[in-house]
Design a protein around this motif. Structure first.
Motif, PDB file in Angstrom:
ATOM      1  N   ARG A 179       0.884  -1.186   0.000  1.00 29.73           N
ATOM      2  CA  ARG A 179       0.000   0.000   0.000  1.00 29.73           C
ATOM      3  C   ARG A 179       0.904   1.213   0.000  1.00 29.73           C
ATOM      4  NH1 ARG A 179      -2.691   1.389   4.881  1.00 29.73           N
ATOM      5  NH2 ARG A 179      -3.853   3.021   3.848  1.00 29.73           N
ATOM      6  N   ILE A 180       0.563   2.200  -0.805  1.00 33.27           N
ATOM      7  CA  ILE A 180       1.431   3.375  -0.916  1.00 33.27           C
ATOM      8  C   ILE A 180       0.683   4.610  -0.406  1.00 33.27           C
ATOM      9  CG2 ILE A 180       2.669   4.879  -2.545  1.00 33.27           C
ATOM     10  CD1 ILE A 180       3.979   2.216  -2.744  1.00 33.27           C
ATOM     11  N   ILE A 181       1.350   5.409   0.413  1.00 32.47           N
ATOM     12  CA  ILE A 181       0.771   6.686   0.844  1.00 32.47           C
ATOM     13  C   ILE A 181       1.696   7.801   0.356  1.00 32.47           C
ATOM     14  CG2 ILE A 181      -0.033   8.064   2.796  1.00 32.47           C
ATOM     15  CD1 ILE A 181      -0.864   5.564   4.165  1.00 32.47           C
ATOM     16  N   LEU A 182       1.126   8.698  -0.435  1.00 34.87           N
ATOM     17  CA  LEU A 182       1.917   9.759  -1.076  1.00 34.87           C
ATOM     18  C   LEU A 182       1.673  11.060  -0.328  1.00 34.87           C
ATOM     19  CD1 LEU A 182       0.802   8.795  -4.704  1.00 34.87           C
ATOM     20  CD2 LEU A 182       3.043   8.281  -3.663  1.00 34.87           C
ATOM     21  N   ILE A 183       2.716  11.597   0.291  1.00 37.91           N
ATOM     22  CA  ILE A 183       2.568  12.791   1.125  1.00 37.91           C
ATOM     23  C   ILE A 183       3.431  13.895   0.512  1.00 37.91           C
ATOM     24  CG2 ILE A 183       2.819  13.719   3.476  1.00 37.91           C
ATOM     25  CD1 ILE A 183       3.328  10.309   3.852  1.00 37.91           C
ATOM     26  N   SER A 184       2.780  14.928  -0.028  1.00 35.22           N
ATOM     27  CA  SER A 184       3.560  16.011  -0.658  1.00 35.22           C
ATOM     28  C   SER A 184       2.718  17.267  -0.735  1.00 35.22           C
ATOM     29  CB  SER A 184       3.967  15.605  -2.082  1.00 35.22           C
ATOM     30  OG  SER A 184       2.847  15.674  -2.944  1.00 35.22           O
ATOM     31  N   PRO A 185       3.390  18.434  -0.927  1.00 36.30           N
ATOM     32  CA  PRO A 185       2.609  19.630  -1.249  1.00 36.30           C
ATOM     33  C   PRO A 185       1.945  19.397  -2.608  1.00 36.30           C
ATOM     34  CG  PRO A 185       4.958  20.164  -0.906  1.00 36.30           C
ATOM     35  CD  PRO A 185       4.842  18.681  -0.909  1.00 36.30           C
ATOM     36  N   THR A 186       0.828  20.088  -2.873  1.00 35.84           N
ATOM     37  CA  THR A 186       0.100  19.880  -4.133  1.00 35.84           C
ATOM     38  C   THR A 186       1.014  20.056  -5.345  1.00 35.84           C
ATOM     39  OG1 THR A 186      -1.661  20.919  -2.932  1.00 35.84           O
ATOM     40  CG2 THR A 186      -2.098  20.493  -5.232  1.00 35.84           C
ATOM     41  N   GLU A 187       1.902  21.050  -5.283  1.00 33.82           N
ATOM     42  CA  GLU A 187       2.781  21.321  -6.436  1.00 33.82           C
ATOM     43  C   GLU A 187       3.798  20.221  -6.680  1.00 33.82           C
ATOM     44  OE1 GLU A 187       2.130  23.520  -3.984  1.00 33.82           O
ATOM     45  OE2 GLU A 187       2.531  25.570  -4.649  1.00 33.82           O
ATOM     46  N   LEU A 188       4.044  19.371  -5.687  1.00 34.77           N
ATOM     47  CA  LEU A 188       5.104  18.363  -5.834  1.00 34.77           C
ATOM     48  C   LEU A 188       4.549  16.946  -5.795  1.00 34.77           C
ATOM     49  CD1 LEU A 188       7.926  20.034  -3.658  1.00 34.77           C
ATOM     50  CD2 LEU A 188       7.631  20.108  -6.135  1.00 34.77           C
ATOM     51  N   LYS A 189       3.314  16.819  -6.295  1.00 33.65           N
ATOM     52  CA  LYS A 189       2.662  15.495  -6.314  1.00 33.65           C
ATOM     53  C   LYS A 189       3.378  14.538  -7.268  1.00 33.65           C
ATOM     54  CE  LYS A 189      -1.624  16.457  -7.266  1.00 33.65           C
ATOM     55  NZ  LYS A 189      -3.030  16.759  -7.345  1.00 33.65           N
ATOM     56  N   LEU A 190       3.192  13.247  -7.033  1.00 30.32           N
ATOM     57  CA  LEU A 190       3.748  12.227  -7.933  1.00 30.32           C
ATOM     58  C   LEU A 190       3.220  12.467  -9.358  1.00 30.32           C
ATOM     59  CD1 LEU A 190       5.418   9.507  -7.593  1.00 30.32           C
ATOM     60  CD2 LEU A 190       3.220   8.353  -7.796  1.00 30.32           C
ATOM     61  N   PRO A 191       4.106  12.449 -10.374  1.00 33.81           N
ATOM     62  CA  PRO A 191       3.629  12.690 -11.747  1.00 33.81           C
ATOM     63  C   PRO A 191       2.541  11.688 -12.140  1.00 33.81           C
ATOM     64  CG  PRO A 191       6.038  12.533 -11.691  1.00 33.81           C
ATOM     65  CD  PRO A 191       5.549  12.181 -10.321  1.00 33.81           C
ATOM     66  N   SER A 192       1.610  12.141 -12.976  1.00 38.17           N
ATOM     67  CA  SER A 192       0.486  11.260 -13.311  1.00 38.17           C
ATOM     68  C   SER A 192       0.944  10.042 -14.104  1.00 38.17           C
ATOM     69  CB  SER A 192      -0.632  12.011 -14.007  1.00 38.17           C
ATOM     70  OG  SER A 192      -0.080  12.800 -14.991  1.00 38.17           O
ATOM     71  N   TYR A 193       2.082  10.148 -14.834  1.00 39.09           N
ATOM     72  CA  TYR A 193       2.508   8.945 -15.579  1.00 39.09           C
ATOM     73  C   TYR A 193       2.911   7.833 -14.607  1.00 39.09           C
ATOM     74  CZ  TYR A 193       7.597   9.753 -15.008  1.00 39.09           C
ATOM     75  OH  TYR A 193       8.858   9.901 -14.475  1.00 39.09           O
ATOM     76  N   VAL A 194       3.454   8.179 -13.452  1.00 36.43           N
ATOM     77  CA  VAL A 194       3.804   7.121 -12.483  1.00 36.43           C
ATOM     78  C   VAL A 194       2.517   6.576 -11.849  1.00 36.43           C
ATOM     79  CG1 VAL A 194       5.213   6.466 -10.484  1.00 36.43           C
ATOM     80  CG2 VAL A 194       6.009   8.297 -11.995  1.00 36.43           C
ATOM     81  N   LYS A 195       1.595   7.501 -11.547  1.00 34.49           N
ATOM     82  CA  LYS A 195       0.326   7.055 -10.954  1.00 34.49           C
ATOM     83  C   LYS A 195      -0.436   6.130 -11.897  1.00 34.49           C
ATOM     84  CE  LYS A 195      -0.559  10.950  -8.909  1.00 34.49           C
ATOM     85  NZ  LYS A 195      -1.270  12.225  -8.831  1.00 34.49           N
ATOM     86  N   ASN A 196      -0.532   6.542 -13.160  1.00 33.36           N
ATOM     87  CA  ASN A 196      -1.330   5.747 -14.111  1.00 33.36           C
ATOM     88  C   ASN A 196      -0.611   4.480 -14.555  1.00 33.36           C
ATOM     89  OD1 ASN A 196      -3.372   7.621 -14.013  1.00 33.36           O
ATOM     90  ND2 ASN A 196      -2.508   8.827 -15.695  1.00 33.36           N
ATOM     91  N   ASP A 197       0.648   4.645 -14.964  1.00 30.84           N
ATOM     92  CA  ASP A 197       1.354   3.504 -15.581  1.00 30.84           C
ATOM     93  C   ASP A 197       1.875   2.507 -14.550  1.00 30.84           C
ATOM     94  OD1 ASP A 197       0.889   5.023 -17.742  1.00 30.84           O
ATOM     95  OD2 ASP A 197       2.973   5.502 -18.194  1.00 30.84           O
ATOM     96  N   VAL A 198       2.003   2.934 -13.313  1.00 36.59           N
ATOM     97  CA  VAL A 198       2.571   2.017 -12.318  1.00 36.59           C
ATOM     98  C   VAL A 198       1.512   1.652 -11.274  1.00 36.59           C
ATOM     99  CG1 VAL A 198       4.440   1.604 -10.688  1.00 36.59           C
ATOM    100  CG2 VAL A 198       4.842   3.070 -12.681  1.00 36.59           C
ATOM    101  N   LEU A 199       1.006   2.630 -10.540  1.00 34.76           N
ATOM    102  CA  LEU A 199       0.109   2.310  -9.427  1.00 34.76           C
ATOM    103  C   LEU A 199      -1.236   1.778  -9.923  1.00 34.76           C
ATOM    104  CD1 LEU A 199       0.939   5.289  -7.032  1.00 34.76           C
ATOM    105  CD2 LEU A 199       1.708   2.916  -6.880  1.00 34.76           C
ATOM    106  N   LYS A 200      -1.897   2.543 -10.793  1.00 30.23           N
ATOM    107  CA  LYS A 200      -3.229   2.112 -11.257  1.00 30.23           C
ATOM    108  C   LYS A 200      -3.117   0.839 -12.077  1.00 30.23           C
ATOM    109  CE  LYS A 200      -5.487   6.562 -11.003  1.00 30.23           C
ATOM    110  NZ  LYS A 200      -5.752   7.799 -11.724  1.00 30.23           N
ATOM    111  N   LYS A 201      -2.158   0.799 -12.979  1.00 27.67           N
ATOM    112  CA  LYS A 201      -2.006  -0.365 -13.877  1.00 27.67           C
ATOM    113  C   LYS A 201      -1.792  -1.656 -13.096  1.00 27.67           C
ATOM    114  CE  LYS A 201       0.756  -1.652 -17.825  1.00 27.67           C
ATOM    115  NZ  LYS A 201       1.988  -1.277 -18.503  1.00 27.67           N
TER     116      LYS A 201
END
Ligand code: NCD
Length: 307
Positions: A179-201
């Protein structure tokens, strides 16, 4: 056969398990490995500053009985005269048996590998990838927790530009019960390509938040990162965001007793030095693990190249 390590996914899960086992064997009996790379040369081509990564590659090769050549800044190489990465790689592969390369441009180690006749290891390319830091992190998690599955892992800080975060998320996505918890300021969020291609996929459950303390009790691993000043377009944004999270003893009050606090280092302000003596602080253990896993990786790649 020449084998390059440009991305952590260039290694299968089984190969990573083998490298971790080899690293543990080296830790238990370093003398047995002290001559294994006798006569071999590592070239460290560092176009970007580094303390741990470059020196741990170099220390690793010396501890295997080999030698090291290279440069630690672009200014002291022919890059300053305008030489291409391709030509530098072709040249250095005439001198060395294996290359470790760090470069500010994403993809530069891949170009080097295409023109090198010896294995190339990516030692960090821009905000993209950092496979040997990830192997270091996996060895650390394995040694601290005894497993690489069934873990809640919090990543905190600059998740946008932090290449160690991108690589480790990629690697962890192949284990079960993560399980991954991503903690960052809004401007420094994980890029969507990592979210989509890695986490969601891969169907990895994840949560995004700006709050560290509220998620602290859930974490098995807390991976802190510095805000990557050199990748910002303007200094004002960096100054505004740099101290978004500072881990101090107060913030750990509700943390698990066996939390493992990691950081790829260098630390700027993100972890108070008051945490250093807490038994849950693992970031200096990570440094040592980095040398052993690089010994294991270079040994394997050189053995394969000799076949
Ligand atoms: C990291 C890197 O270079 O990406 N450091 C490292 O290799 N140990 C993290 C960083 O620079 O913040």
């Amino acid at each position: 056969m020449v084998r390059n390590i440009l991305d952590v996914l260039d290694l299968s899960v089984e190969e990573i398990d083998e490298l971790i086992a080899l690293a543990c064997d080296i830790i238990n009996d370093p003398k047995a490995y002290s001559e294994r790379c006798r006569g071999k040369k590592l070239a460290t081509l560092f176009f970007e500053p580094s303390t741990r990564t470059r020196l741990s590659f170099e220390a690793a090769m010396y501890e295997l009985g080999g030698n090291v050549l290279g440069f630690s800044e672009a200014q002291s190489s022919s890059a300053a005269k305008g030489e291409s990465v391709a030509d530098t790689a072709r040249t250095v592969s005439c001198y060395a048996d294996i290359i470790a390369m760090r470069h500010p441009k994403e993809g530069a180690p891949r170009v080097a590998a295409a023109h090198s006749s010896v294995p190339v290891i990516n030692a960090g390319d821009g905000g993209h990838n950092h496979p040997t830091q990830t192997l270091t992190d996996l060895l650390t998690i394995y040694r601290e927790k005894g497993r690489l599955n069934d873990l809640t892992v919090g990543f905190c800080g600059d998740l946008k530009f932090g290449r160690t975060v991108h690589s480790l998320i990629n690697a962890l996505s192949r284990y079960t019960g993560i399980r991954i918890i991503l903690i960052s300021p809004t401007e420094l969020k994980l890029p969507s390509y990592v979210k989509n291609d890695v986490l969601k996929k891969n169907g990895i459950p994840y949560v995004q938040t700006t709050e560290l303390e509220s998620v602290m009790p859930e974490l098995d691993i807390l991976y802190m990162t510095r805000v990557q000043r050199e990748r910002f377009f303007n200094e004002e944004d960096y100054l505004r965001l740099k101290d978004s999270y500072i881990l101090d003893p107060k913030k750990l009050v509700n943390a698990k007793k066996d939390l493992c606090i990691m950081h790829p280092l260098p630390r700027v302000n993100e972890i108070s030095t008051a945490i250093d003596s807490d038994p849950r602080a693992c970031y200096f253990k990570q440094v040592l693990n980095g040398k052993y896993i690089r010994m294991a990786l270079m040994l394997r790649l050189l053995e394969e190249a000799d076949r």
